[in-house]
Design a protein around this motif. Structure first.
Motif, short mmCIF file in Angstrom:
data_model
loop_
_atom_site.label_atom_id
_atom_site.label_comp_id
_atom_site.label_asym_id
_atom_site.label_seq_id
_atom_site.Cartn_x
_atom_site.Cartn_y
_atom_site.Cartn_z
N SER A 160 48.33 34.44 30.38
CA SER A 160 47.44 35.58 30.17
C SER A 160 46.58 35.82 31.41
N GLU A 161 46.07 37.05 31.53
CA GLU A 161 45.17 37.37 32.65
C GLU A 161 43.89 36.54 32.58
N LYS A 162 43.45 36.24 31.37
CA LYS A 162 42.25 35.43 31.20
C LYS A 162 42.48 34.02 31.77
N THR A 163 43.67 33.48 31.55
CA THR A 163 44.01 32.18 32.11
C THR A 163 44.01 32.24 33.63
N VAL A 164 44.54 33.32 34.18
CA VAL A 164 44.54 33.51 35.63
C VAL A 164 43.10 33.51 36.14
N GLU A 165 42.23 34.26 35.47
CA GLU A 165 40.83 34.32 35.88
C GLU A 165 40.18 32.94 35.82
N ASN A 166 40.43 32.22 34.73
CA ASN A 166 39.85 30.88 34.57
C ASN A 166 40.35 29.93 35.66
N GLN A 167 41.64 29.99 35.96
CA GLN A 167 42.20 29.11 36.98
C GLN A 167 41.65 29.46 38.37
N MET A 168 41.47 30.76 38.65
CA MET A 168 40.90 31.17 39.94
C MET A 168 39.46 30.70 40.06
N THR A 169 38.70 30.84 38.99
CA THR A 169 37.31 30.39 39.00
C THR A 169 37.25 28.89 39.28
N LYS A 170 38.11 28.15 38.61
CA LYS A 170 38.19 26.70 38.80
C LYS A 170 38.53 26.37 40.26
N ALA A 171 39.54 27.05 40.82
CA ALA A 171 39.96 26.80 42.20
C ALA A 171 38.84 27.12 43.18
N LEU A 172 38.20 28.26 43.00
CA LEU A 172 37.15 28.67 43.93
C LEU A 172 35.94 27.74 43.87
N LYS A 173 35.61 27.24 42.69
CA LYS A 173 34.51 26.30 42.58
C LYS A 173 34.81 25.02 43.35
N ARG A 174 36.04 24.51 43.17
CA ARG A 174 36.42 23.29 43.88
C ARG A 174 36.44 23.51 45.39
N LEU A 175 36.95 24.66 45.82
CA LEU A 175 36.98 24.95 47.25
C LEU A 175 35.58 25.06 47.82
N LYS A 176 34.71 25.72 47.08
CA LYS A 176 33.33 25.89 47.54
C LYS A 176 32.64 24.54 47.69
N LEU A 177 32.80 23.67 46.69
CA LEU A 177 32.20 22.35 46.76
C LEU A 177 32.77 21.53 47.93
N ALA A 178 34.06 21.56 48.06
CA ALA A 178 34.70 20.78 49.13
C ALA A 178 34.30 21.30 50.50
N PHE A 179 34.25 22.62 50.67
CA PHE A 179 33.89 23.17 51.96
C PHE A 179 32.42 22.97 52.26
N ARG A 180 31.61 22.97 51.25
CA ARG A 180 30.18 22.75 51.49
C ARG A 180 29.99 21.38 52.14
N SER A 181 30.62 20.34 51.58
CA SER A 181 30.47 19.00 52.17
C SER A 181 31.18 18.91 53.52
N PHE A 182 32.32 19.58 53.67
CA PHE A 182 33.05 19.57 54.94
C PHE A 182 32.22 20.24 56.04
N LEU A 183 31.68 21.41 55.74
CA LEU A 183 30.91 22.13 56.74
C LEU A 183 29.62 21.39 57.11
N PHE A 184 29.05 20.69 56.12
CA PHE A 184 27.84 19.91 56.43
C PHE A 184 28.16 18.85 57.47
N THR A 185 29.28 18.14 57.32
CA THR A 185 29.64 17.11 58.27
C THR A 185 30.21 17.70 59.55
N PHE A 186 30.82 18.88 59.44
CA PHE A 186 31.46 19.53 60.58
C PHE A 186 30.44 20.00 61.61
N PHE A 187 29.34 20.56 61.14
CA PHE A 187 28.33 21.09 62.05
C PHE A 187 27.16 20.13 62.12
#
Length: 187
Positions: A160-187
């Motif tokens: 369903s489209e709702k499942t797609v939305e939920n999976q995208m939200t989940k992916a983007l949250k994980r990416l945001k968290l991971a990049f936040r820690s990566f960028l903190f150490t990167f710069f």
């Protein structure tokens, strides 16, 4: 195909995880024509369709220990081929757009440091997306790499489209968290 015992998809997947060449061969011969037909129906070049199907089977073998197929093997492989086809088409479209609107050499000038940072960020993004759960990763890649809409992703993956939305939200949250820690150490 050589005479081999016929196994169910569930048995094939179990044997595949145990490095069974016989199981892989049976999966290959059982699904190759179907996957090729799917890819060839969407692409103009049969060589590209063959290449995509080979990539699917190579990836299946490479990821055999970690792969989790929640639906049928046939549906999983068909969705994987469609994803690869859409990714290929999006990449070709992007290449043609880039060639049509290539900027002047002055705009492209970057320092080696910029190139290194860009490469590190791309590697980090790839690593993070590979760690996402299977369905979440597929949805993210179809959206961001293949450029499909939520409706197209839902149709491709038979969810369903709702499942797609939920999976995208989940992916983007994980990416945001991971990049936040990566960028903190990167710069």
């Amino acid at each position: 195909m050589p005479a081999t015992p016929q196994y169910s998809d569930h048995e094939l997947l179990s044997l595949l995880k145990e490095d069974s060449d016989t199981a892989f061969t049976q999966i290959y011969y059982q699904y190759w024509k179907l996957l090729f037909a799917i890819a060839a129906s969407k692409l103009e070049n049969t060589a590209d369709a063959e290449e995509i199907v080979q990539e699917i089977f190579t990836d299946l073998w490479r990821r055999r220990h970690e792969i989790r197929i929640e639906q049928s093997l046939k549906a999983y492989l068909a969705a994987a081929v469609k994803f690869q086809v859409y990714t290929y088409m999006a990449r070709k479209h992007q290449e043609s757009q880039r060639q049509a609107y290539s900027p002047s050499p002055d705009i492209l000038a970057t320092t080696p440091e910029d190139l290194l940072r860009r490469k590190e960020l791309q590697e980090q993004l790839y690593d993070i997306t590979q760690q996402l759960p299977e369905k979440c990763r597929l949805v993210y890649q179809l959206s961001r790499e293949a450029g499909l809409s939520n409706k197209e992703i839902a149709a491709t993956l038979s969810i369903s489209e709702k499942t797609v939305e939920n999976q995208m939200t989940k992916a983007l949250k994980r990416l945001k968290l991971a990049f936040r820690s990566f960028l903190f150490t990167f710069f």
